[in-house]
Motif scaffolding. Structure first.
Motif, PDB file in Angstrom:
ATOM      1  N   ASP A   1       0.872  -1.177   0.000  1.00  0.00           N
ATOM      2  CA  ASP A   1       0.000   0.000   0.000  1.00  0.00           C
ATOM      3  C   ASP A   1       0.909   1.228   0.000  1.00  0.00           C
ATOM      4  OD1 ASP A   1      -1.830   2.005   0.313  1.00  0.00           O
ATOM      5  OD2 ASP A   1      -2.605   1.306   2.252  1.00  0.00           O
ATOM      6  N   LEU A   2       0.891   1.963  -1.116  1.00  0.00           N
ATOM      7  CA  LEU A   2       1.756   3.115  -1.269  1.00  0.00           C
ATOM      8  C   LEU A   2       1.189   4.379  -0.627  1.00  0.00           C
ATOM      9  CD1 LEU A   2       2.711   2.355  -4.954  1.00  0.00           C
ATOM     10  CD2 LEU A   2       4.341   2.446  -3.054  1.00  0.00           C
ATOM     11  N   GLY A   3      -0.051   4.295  -0.152  1.00  0.00           N
ATOM     12  CA  GLY A   3      -0.676   5.461   0.465  1.00  0.00           C
ATOM     13  C   GLY A   3       0.140   6.058   1.601  1.00  0.00           C
ATOM     14  N   PRO A   4       0.612   5.254   2.545  1.00  0.00           N
ATOM     15  CA  PRO A   4       1.416   5.810   3.637  1.00  0.00           C
ATOM     16  C   PRO A   4       2.681   6.512   3.159  1.00  0.00           C
ATOM     17  CG  PRO A   4       0.599   3.640   4.236  1.00  0.00           C
ATOM     18  CD  PRO A   4       0.269   3.835   2.792  1.00  0.00           C
ATOM     19  N   GLN A   5       3.278   6.006   2.101  1.00  0.00           N
ATOM     20  CA  GLN A   5       4.478   6.647   1.559  1.00  0.00           C
ATOM     21  C   GLN A   5       4.157   8.000   0.945  1.00  0.00           C
ATOM     22  OE1 GLN A   5       7.582   5.696   2.078  1.00  0.00           O
ATOM     23  NE2 GLN A   5       6.796   3.959   3.282  1.00  0.00           N
ATOM     24  N   ALA A   6       2.952   8.111   0.365  1.00  0.00           N
ATOM     25  CA  ALA A   6       2.522   9.408  -0.168  1.00  0.00           C
ATOM     26  C   ALA A   6       2.336  10.402   0.982  1.00  0.00           C
ATOM     27  CB  ALA A   6       1.234   9.245  -0.962  1.00  0.00           C
ATOM     28  N   LYS A   7       1.766   9.932   2.081  1.00  0.00           N
ATOM     29  CA  LYS A   7       1.554  10.813   3.236  1.00  0.00           C
ATOM     30  C   LYS A   7       2.878  11.262   3.845  1.00  0.00           C
ATOM     31  CE  LYS A   7      -2.961   8.871   4.432  1.00  0.00           C
ATOM     32  NZ  LYS A   7      -3.746   8.096   5.433  1.00  0.00           N
ATOM     33  N   LYS A   8       3.887  10.405   3.761  1.00  0.00           N
ATOM     34  CA  LYS A   8       5.199  10.752   4.303  1.00  0.00           C
ATOM     35  C   LYS A   8       5.990  11.663   3.366  1.00  0.00           C
ATOM     36  CE  LYS A   8       5.749   6.447   6.943  1.00  0.00           C
ATOM     37  NZ  LYS A   8       6.532   5.186   7.067  1.00  0.00           N
ATOM     38  N   GLY A   9       5.483  11.876   2.161  1.00  0.00           N
ATOM     39  CA  GLY A   9       6.165  12.743   1.214  1.00  0.00           C
ATOM     40  C   GLY A   9       7.146  12.040   0.305  1.00  0.00           C
ATOM     41  N   ASN A  10       7.195  10.712   0.353  1.00  0.00           N
ATOM     42  CA  ASN A  10       8.111   9.960  -0.507  1.00  0.00           C
ATOM     43  C   ASN A  10       7.547   9.716  -1.899  1.00  0.00           C
ATOM     44  OD1 ASN A  10      10.056   9.671   1.561  1.00  0.00           O
ATOM     45  ND2 ASN A  10       8.891   7.958   2.427  1.00  0.00           N
ATOM     46  N   LEU A  11       6.237   9.872  -2.041  1.00  0.00           N
ATOM     47  CA  LEU A  11       5.558   9.638  -3.318  1.00  0.00           C
ATOM     48  C   LEU A  11       4.661  10.827  -3.623  1.00  0.00           C
ATOM     49  CD1 LEU A  11       4.694   7.848  -5.711  1.00  0.00           C
ATOM     50  CD2 LEU A  11       3.020   6.771  -4.186  1.00  0.00           C
ATOM     51  N   ASP A  12       4.894  11.468  -4.741  1.00  0.00           N
ATOM     52  CA  ASP A  12       4.130  12.640  -5.154  1.00  0.00           C
ATOM     53  C   ASP A  12       2.936  12.203  -5.999  1.00  0.00           C
ATOM     54  OD1 ASP A  12       3.169  15.065  -6.002  1.00  0.00           O
ATOM     55  OD2 ASP A  12       5.002  15.689  -7.037  1.00  0.00           O
ATOM     56  N   LEU A  13       1.726  12.528  -5.544  1.00  0.00           N
ATOM     57  CA  LEU A  13       0.511  12.157  -6.281  1.00  0.00           C
ATOM     58  C   LEU A  13      -0.154  13.371  -6.934  1.00  0.00           C
ATOM     59  CD1 LEU A  13      -1.094   9.542  -3.850  1.00  0.00           C
ATOM     60  CD2 LEU A  13       0.299   9.127  -5.891  1.00  0.00           C
ATOM     61  N   ALA A  14       0.584  14.468  -7.047  1.00  0.00           N
ATOM     62  CA  ALA A  14       0.038  15.666  -7.690  1.00  0.00           C
ATOM     63  C   ALA A  14       0.244  15.611  -9.202  1.00  0.00           C
ATOM     64  CB  ALA A  14       0.723  16.914  -7.127  1.00  0.00           C
ATOM     65  N   ASN A  15      -0.559  16.383  -9.917  1.00  0.00           N
ATOM     66  CA  ASN A  15      -0.372  16.647 -11.342  1.00  0.00           C
ATOM     67  C   ASN A  15      -0.548  15.431 -12.246  1.00  0.00           C
ATOM     68  OD1 ASN A  15       0.242  19.315 -10.612  1.00  0.00           O
ATOM     69  ND2 ASN A  15       2.419  18.836 -10.416  1.00  0.00           N
ATOM     70  N   PHE A  16      -1.406  14.493 -11.847  1.00  0.00           N
ATOM     71  CA  PHE A  16      -1.742  13.389 -12.745  1.00  0.00           C
ATOM     72  C   PHE A  16      -2.866  13.825 -13.682  1.00  0.00           C
ATOM     73  CE2 PHE A  16       0.743  10.976  -9.837  1.00  0.00           C
ATOM     74  CZ  PHE A  16       1.175   9.865 -10.536  1.00  0.00           C
ATOM     75  N   ARG A  17      -2.804  13.376 -14.916  1.00  0.00           N
ATOM     76  CA  ARG A  17      -3.808  13.713 -15.910  1.00  0.00           C
ATOM     77  C   ARG A  17      -5.081  12.887 -15.698  1.00  0.00           C
ATOM     78  NH1 ARG A  17      -2.112  11.217 -20.021  1.00  0.00           N
ATOM     79  NH2 ARG A  17      -3.699  12.074 -21.393  1.00  0.00           N
ATOM     80  N   ALA A  18      -6.218  13.521 -15.900  1.00  0.00           N
ATOM     81  CA  ALA A  18      -7.517  12.836 -15.989  1.00  0.00           C
ATOM     82  C   ALA A  18      -7.811  11.934 -14.800  1.00  0.00           C
ATOM     83  CB  ALA A  18      -7.596  12.031 -17.293  1.00  0.00           C
TER      84      ALA A  18
END
Length: 427
Positions: A118-135
């Motif tokens: 589950d990559l969600g926790p890594q996104a919350k920690k700032g290790n995975l950027d989920l901004a600027n995805f298309r559509a």
């Protein structure tokens, strides 16, 4: 899709169906920390594809390692079927790659086996950027509140045609053409160009899904199949008539040229597949190829949706932070986007989409096609993919292929498919 090319998938017989019953991964201790002590960390990255994809990916990895010198990446790739055979073996042994190429049809299956991070926790920690995805593509890999994959690109089903063959036959596919128009095109290509009109689409699950959706059904529901034997029998019966008449390519010749495509090898005038494979056909063949619109039932609804290859992490990885950092780089870094181009679909983030301005004719065609279907408003939500969808897809392809080769009649083939599908979806 989530979805690789169906020519590659013809080699994917029992691979995806290999049992993971022995995996038994436990959540405890899996991906709990980075495992880093300040020294270099090595992560394993695996994907499927051809040599041209491997060359591009290796260049992006060199760029990543230059920018992240404390993370080393060990690579591995195979053709589609061989990839999943090896992956199943590794997962069953508790040693899958840290990060790997994935598709929507596998998410629920491997999530149920506790293989996916589950990559969600890594996104919350700032290790995975989920901004600027298309559509809204950042949501594509979400299953039951968990982020199990991050899209590297988008694509949609298209009808790839040999432009020279279609010109010789005097056929011009246009938006809104119907299946009757397509039938007429097959005949004209056969009679005027001396070639089969199509490579034989009746084993392509994603195409049959579109046909079903155009008629108010779908290949899958949340929990099973969305169609019946009475739907499939006439579809495969008509396909066998076209095989025998030569409107579809000779199945024996198609088998002989694998893993190359019947279209690129001059056996057919067209082939239904993901739009980004236009690049591969151009590399394999010696003609000019275009992406024609999907035929319709009513002249309007194509029932198309965006699919995507994605990157997933292993729940067993000792380096979840580094895995997330790697994935984030691969989907956001502008130079990595320029290197990959549209090999895995139209780039998923605005940083990479804007960085890669296609200059070659093939990439321009792919970009124009996706822009065309987006502007036309034909895109719809993707069909659900329940656990076992990958095994069902493999069975659909394999059984249709065996039927084409005369190994079983239509009715027996349909019954076999539904039997295998029930087993896969119930397991």
């Amino acid at each position: 899709m989530r979805m690789s090319r169906h020519v590659e998938r013809r080699t994917f017989l029992k691979a995806a169906g290999a049992s993971l019953a022995g995996v038994g991964l436990t959540a405890a201790g899996c991906g709990a920390g980075s495992g880093s002590s300040g020294g270099p960390v090595t992560i394993r990255y695996a994907w499927w594809g051809a040599d041209d994809r491997a060359e591009k990916i290796n260049r992006t990895i060199a760029l990543f390692e230059k920018k992240h010198p404390k993370i080393k990446v060990k690579t591995d790739f195979q053709q589609y079927g061989d990839f999943w055979k090896k992956f199943n073996t590794q997962a069953a042994g508790g040693n899958p790659p840290d990060v790997f190429q994935n598709a929507v049809g596998f998410l629920r299956k491997y999530d149920a086996k506790r293989v996916l991070l589950d990559l969600g926790p890594q996104a919350k920690k700032g290790n995975l950027d989920l901004a600027n995805f298309r559509a809204g593509l950042e949501k594509f890999g979400e299953i039951d509140g968990k982020l199990l994959g991050v899209p590297v690109g988008s694509n949609s089903m298209g009808y790839i045609i040999d432009e020279r063959v279609y010109e010789k036959a005097g056929v011009t596919p246009e938006t809104g053409w119907t299946w009757e128009d397509w039938d007429d095109a097959l005949i004209r290509i056969h009679d005027k160009a001396g070639r089969a009109g199509d490579s034989g689409p009746h084993g392509v699950m994603y195409l049959y899904d579109l046909i079903l959706r155009q008629n108010g059904k779908a290949f899958f529901t949340e929990n099973g199949l969305g169609f019946t034997e009475s739907d499939l029998v006439p579809y495969w019966t008509e396909a066998m008539k076209r095989v025998k008449s030569g409107l579809y390519a000779d199945p024996k010749k198609v088998e002989q040229i694998k893993p190359k495509s019947a279209l690129a090898q001059g056996l057919a005038g067209g082939e239904f597949t993901w739009d980004n494979f236009t690049a591969r056909y151009t590399a394999e063949g010696d003609s000019s190829y275009a992406i024609a619109p999907i035929p319709t039932t009513d002249g309007k609804r194509t029932a198309q949706y965006l699919g995507s290859l994605m990157l997933s992490g292993s729940a067993r990885t000792k380096h979840p932070a580094e895995v997330a950092t790697f994935i984030s780089f691969m989907v956001h870094d502008p130079e990595a986007g320029r290197i990959m181009g549209y090999d895995r679909g139209v780039l998923s983030t605005t940083e990479q989409f804007e960085a890669f301005r296609p200059t070659d004719p093939v990439s321009k065609k792919i970009a124009a096609y996706e822009q065309q279907i987006a502007d036309a408003g034909v895109l719809e939500p993707i069909t659900p993919h329940p656990a076992g969808a990958d095994v069902v897809e493999a069975a659909f392809l394999r059984i249709a292929g065996d039927m084409s080769l005369g190994k079983a009649p239509v009715e027996d083939s349909v019954k076999q498919f539904f039997t295998e599908a029930k087993t896969a979806l119930d397991s």
